[in-house]
Design a protein around this motif. Structure first.
Motif, PDB file in Angstrom:
ATOM      1  N   HIS A   1       0.827  -1.205   0.000  1.00 19.15           N
ATOM      2  CA  HIS A   1       0.000   0.000   0.000  1.00 19.15           C
ATOM      3  C   HIS A   1       0.865   1.262   0.000  1.00 19.15           C
ATOM      4  CE1 HIS A   1      -3.725  -2.110   0.208  1.00 19.15           C
ATOM      5  NE2 HIS A   1      -3.507  -2.620   1.404  1.00 19.15           N
TER       6      HIS A   1
ATOM      7  N   ASN B   1       2.224   1.830  -3.476  1.00 16.78           N
ATOM      8  CA  ASN B   1       1.173   2.302  -4.376  1.00 16.78           C
ATOM      9  C   ASN B   1       0.898   3.788  -4.159  1.00 16.78           C
ATOM     10  OD1 ASN B   1      -0.864   2.061  -6.349  1.00 16.78           O
ATOM     11  ND2 ASN B   1      -2.429   1.737  -4.779  1.00 16.78           N
TER      12      ASN B   1
ATOM     13  N   ALA C   1      -5.016   7.107  -6.224  1.00 16.39           N
ATOM     14  CA  ALA C   1      -4.551   5.802  -5.740  1.00 16.39           C
ATOM     15  C   ALA C   1      -5.704   4.858  -5.418  1.00 16.39           C
ATOM     16  CB  ALA C   1      -3.682   5.988  -4.501  1.00 16.39           C
TER      17      ALA C   1
ATOM     18  N   ASP D   1       4.035   5.801  -5.439  1.00 14.76           N
ATOM     19  CA  ASP D   1       4.092   5.831  -6.907  1.00 14.76           C
ATOM     20  C   ASP D   1       3.038   6.776  -7.471  1.00 14.76           C
ATOM     21  OD1 ASP D   1       6.140   3.998  -6.855  1.00 14.76           O
ATOM     22  OD2 ASP D   1       4.896   2.275  -7.400  1.00 14.76           O
ATOM     23  N   THR D   2       1.851   6.733  -6.883  1.00 14.74           N
ATOM     24  CA  THR D   2       0.771   7.614  -7.336  1.00 14.74           C
ATOM     25  C   THR D   2       1.115   9.074  -7.063  1.00 14.74           C
ATOM     26  OG1 THR D   2      -0.882   5.894  -6.908  1.00 14.74           O
ATOM     27  CG2 THR D   2      -1.674   8.167  -7.068  1.00 14.74           C
TER      28      THR D   2
END
Length: 212
Positions: free
Chosen positions: A13, A16, A42, A19-20
């Motif tokens: 998580h 993620n 996200a 990266d977002t």
């Protein structure tokens, strides 16, 4: 859920979200991106984002930390693999130039100010990590000088610590200028950014080799 699976899910998580956020920072700018934007992109609730990160600043610092770790590894490889001072030096210059080209948004933060207050570092894991990896990067530059002195490529009288910091500051200013003002450099100097950088890199190296 076992502890190992829970930790793996947490890391999934976090990655993620990071990266977002990094994608949004590049598209919209850091200031313009909000926690609401990150949550929506996200596909998390805003409250879920806050489970993993306390603020947008903390998200940004984690992104910076990841890039600093990669830069540290690249610089350490230059020091370890290149056969002599000049090869090490120009490899470091090349790595920094390539890093700026890939991540201009984060370059100034990585070479810029990092909190050194003991209380601030003690109260924030990510600030402590940033400080430690920053010191590792400094050690790479210091090792460039130490090896150069041992090999006789640099004068033994050179003041290593201030010279290393001066070199780092010089490269940190020279590289962005070459990229951001290339049109002016071509018009005024008849040099593109690569030619200008090579000139600057050679000039800095010559200054290092002068007997201090």
């Amino acid at each position: 859920m076992t502890g190992r699976k829970k930790e793996a899910l947490t890391q999934f998580h976090k990655k993620n979200i990071l990266d977002t956020a990094e994608k949004l920072f590049s598209e919209k700018g850091i200031r313009q991106t909000t926690m609401d934007d990150i949550a929506k992109a996200a596909d998390y609730s805003k409250s879920t984002i806050y489970v993993y990160f306390q603020s947008k600043d903390e998200i940004y610092n984690h992104i910076i930390y990841g890039h600093m770790c990669r830069l540290k590894d690249a610089l350490a490889e230059c020091i370890r693999e290149a056969p002599d001072l000049e090869h090490r030096y120009f490899l470091i210059c090349e790595k920094l130039s390539r890093f700026y080209e890939q991540y201009p948004l984060y370059f100034s933060s990585i070479l810029g100010n990092i909190p050194v207050d003991d209380q601030a570092l003690a109260g924030s894991e990510i600030l402590r990590l940033l400080y430690d990896v920053g010191e590792d990067i400094n050690d790479c530059i210091l090792e460039l000088f130490r090896q150069g002195i041992r090999e006789g490529s640099l004068p033994s009288s050179i003041p290593v610590l201030p010279s290393a910091f001066t070199l780092w500051a010089s490269l940190g200013s020279l590289i962005p200028m070459a990229y951001e003002k290339e049109c002016y450099l071509i018009k005024r100097l008849n040099m593109d950014k690569t030619e200008f950088l090579q000139h600057g890199f050679r000039m800095l190296l010559r200054s290092l080799k002068e007997d201090c």
